[in-house]
Motif scaffolding. Structure first.
Motif, PDB file in Angstrom:
ATOM      1  N   PRO A 186       0.805  -1.230   0.000  1.00 48.11           N
ATOM      2  CA  PRO A 186       0.000   0.000   0.000  1.00 48.11           C
ATOM      3  C   PRO A 186       0.840   1.285   0.000  1.00 48.11           C
ATOM      4  N   PHE A 187       2.154   1.141   0.172  1.00 48.04           N
ATOM      5  CA  PHE A 187       3.003   2.331   0.279  1.00 48.04           C
ATOM      6  C   PHE A 187       3.926   2.488  -0.922  1.00 48.04           C
ATOM      7  N   TRP A 188       3.702   1.703  -1.964  1.00 46.05           N
ATOM      8  CA  TRP A 188       4.576   1.771  -3.129  1.00 46.05           C
ATOM      9  C   TRP A 188       4.604   3.167  -3.728  1.00 46.05           C
ATOM     10  N   GLU A 231       0.029  10.062 -21.236  1.00 45.81           N
ATOM     11  CA  GLU A 231      -0.145   9.455 -22.556  1.00 45.81           C
ATOM     12  C   GLU A 231       0.649   8.168 -22.660  1.00 45.81           C
ATOM     13  N   LYS A 232       1.530   7.967 -21.677  1.00 47.52           N
ATOM     14  CA  LYS A 232       2.386   6.797 -21.711  1.00 47.52           C
ATOM     15  C   LYS A 232       1.617   5.562 -21.269  1.00 47.52           C
ATOM     16  N   GLU A 233       2.049   4.439 -21.781  1.00 53.85           N
ATOM     17  CA  GLU A 233       1.521   3.146 -21.332  1.00 53.85           C
ATOM     18  C   GLU A 233       2.134   2.835 -19.973  1.00 53.85           C
ATOM     19  N   PRO A 234       1.332   2.500 -18.999  1.00 46.51           N
ATOM     20  CA  PRO A 234       1.956   2.112 -17.734  1.00 46.51           C
ATOM     21  C   PRO A 234       2.707   0.793 -17.853  1.00 46.51           C
ATOM     22  N   VAL A 235       3.822   0.662 -17.130  1.00 50.16           N
ATOM     23  CA  VAL A 235       4.499  -0.633 -17.073  1.00 50.16           C
ATOM     24  C   VAL A 235       3.885  -1.471 -15.954  1.00 50.16           C
ATOM     25  N   CYS A 236       3.277  -0.749 -15.005  1.00 49.15           N
ATOM     26  CA  CYS A 236       2.685  -1.459 -13.879  1.00 49.15           C
ATOM     27  C   CYS A 236       1.551  -0.631 -13.298  1.00 49.15           C
ATOM     28  N   TYR A 237       0.446  -1.284 -13.041  1.00 53.25           N
ATOM     29  CA  TYR A 237      -0.691  -0.626 -12.414  1.00 53.25           C
ATOM     30  C   TYR A 237      -1.201  -1.547 -11.328  1.00 53.25           C
ATOM     31  N   LEU A 238      -1.479  -0.956 -10.175  1.00 52.81           N
ATOM     32  CA  LEU A 238      -1.975  -1.763  -9.070  1.00 52.81           C
ATOM     33  C   LEU A 238      -3.190  -1.094  -8.467  1.00 52.81           C
ATOM     34  N   LYS A 239      -4.227  -1.872  -8.256  1.00 51.46           N
ATOM     35  CA  LYS A 239      -5.416  -1.349  -7.595  1.00 51.46           C
ATOM     36  C   LYS A 239      -5.680  -2.211  -6.363  1.00 51.46           C
ATOM     37  N   LEU A 240      -5.774  -1.544  -5.224  1.00 52.09           N
ATOM     38  CA  LEU A 240      -6.023  -2.263  -3.977  1.00 52.09           C
ATOM     39  C   LEU A 240      -7.354  -1.834  -3.406  1.00 52.09           C
ATOM     40  N   GLU A 241      -8.117  -2.815  -2.953  1.00 50.72           N
ATOM     41  CA  GLU A 241      -9.301  -2.487  -2.172  1.00 50.72           C
ATOM     42  C   GLU A 241      -8.940  -2.758  -0.719  1.00 50.72           C
ATOM     43  N   LEU A 242      -8.871  -1.686   0.063  1.00 54.26           N
ATOM     44  CA  LEU A 242      -8.409  -1.780   1.448  1.00 54.26           C
ATOM     45  C   LEU A 242      -9.596  -1.726   2.400  1.00 54.26           C
ATOM     46  N   ASN A 243      -9.277  -1.544   3.677  1.00 51.98           N
ATOM     47  CA  ASN A 243     -10.324  -1.456   4.695  1.00 51.98           C
ATOM     48  C   ASN A 243     -11.382  -0.431   4.314  1.00 51.98           C
ATOM     49  N   ALA A 244     -12.583  -0.690   4.755  1.00 49.96           N
ATOM     50  CA  ALA A 244     -13.698   0.244   4.605  1.00 49.96           C
ATOM     51  C   ALA A 244     -13.910   0.664   3.147  1.00 49.96           C
ATOM     52  N   GLY A 245     -13.641  -0.257   2.238  1.00 49.97           N
ATOM     53  CA  GLY A 245     -13.889   0.010   0.828  1.00 49.97           C
ATOM     54  C   GLY A 245     -12.977   1.050   0.201  1.00 49.97           C
TER      55      GLY A 245
END
Ligand SMILES: [Zn+2]
Length: 279
Positions: A186-188, A231-245
């Motif tokens: 979560p801190f990346w 406009e750039k393509e991401p090399v990495c994307y992260l989606k986190l669902e944490l506490n309380a939505g």
């Protein structure tokens, strides 16, 4: 740096170069002190402050003096008390000194009780494997606490891209917990840089002295430096669902750090169970 001990008793004699003001902490010439100020060790500019302002200045200096020396338990307690001080200048100096002295304290507090309910990891880059080979990856992985894992491998033919597995709940929860506590996921966004300079080698981003700046300059003409980051393509994307939505999204356009690669291979293991050799 040592904490200066303020003594309100007798003035020291034979100090030709003025006085020490115990409010601002500066050593100032005699004429910067009024008659009364000499005795109280308060310079003229500090004596025009309100008692509350003076008290705040003294506290801030006391906090700042703590930054580079050993603190005893009572001092640590005193410092922590000021992390929630209503006066912003005191709170801020306490936060910065405390962070310097105890870099893991806040992080551990932040991690406490933190839960990843689900995650989505997208990677479009070359990923290093454990043998030091670079593997081209274009994939998206979903995982949740119930143990549902889903992989979309964009490098495969269209009707063969999706794969789903179910793992035991307790394994899934252990896994997502490890992503918090071991990978600091979560801190990346604050921990990991996404500067373009390091894009040539994601493992050298903490060692700028090893950058090959000449190579970067040569590359400048043919890389996509003219593009705005969005406009750039991401090399990495992260989606986190944490506490309380709470949803947290972290995107890297330039650097693929070791942590997301480690997450990727850890998740991939569930889709490609390794046959253990019985040696
Ligand atoms: Zn002063």
């Amino acid at each position: 740096m040592r904490l200066r001990v303020v003594s309100m008793s007798k003035k020291k004699q034979n100090k030709p170069h003025g006085h020490y003001c115990h409010v601002c902490g500066q050593h100032k010439a005699n004429e910067k002190f009024s008659g009364k100020g000499h005795a109280a060790h308060i310079c003229k500019s500090c004596s025009s402050l309100s008692p509350a302002e003076r008290a705040a200045m003294i506290t801030v200096r006391k906090i700042e003096d703590m930054a580079f020396r050993q603190l005893n338990e009572a001092e640590i307690k005193w410092l922590r008390k000021h992390l929630n001080d209503p006066r912003p200048e005191i709170r801020e100096s306490a936060l910065s000194v405390h962070r310097h002295k105890f870099p893991h304290y806040e992080r551990n507090a932040d991690k406490k009780g933190l839960i990843i309910h689900s995650l989505e990891l997208y990677i479009h880059a070359d990923v290093w494997d454990e043998y030091g080979d670079e593997i081209p990856v274009h994939a998206r992985i979903f995982a949740n606490r119930d143990g549902a894992l889903r992989l979309i491998d964009y490098s495969l033919p269209e009707n063969d891209q999706e794969k789903a597995v179910t793992i035991p709940k307790h394994i899934a929860q252990k896994l997502l917990k490890a992503f918090i506590h071991e990978l600091n996921t979560p801190f990346w966004d604050t921990d990991l840089s996404d500067s373009e300079a390091g894009s040539s080698d994601p493992f050298l981003d903490i060692l700028p002295e090893y950058y090959d700046f000449d190579a970067d300059l040569e590359d400048e003409s043919d890389c996509d430096s003219g593009k705005a980051p969005n406009e750039k393509e991401p090399v990495c994307y992260l989606k986190l669902e944490l506490n309380a939505g709470k949803i947290k999204e972290i995107t890297f356009y330039n650097q693929l750090h070791e942590e997301p690669q480690s997450m990727f291979w850890t998740l991939m293991d569930f889709f490609n169970p390794i046959e253990l050799d019985e040696e």
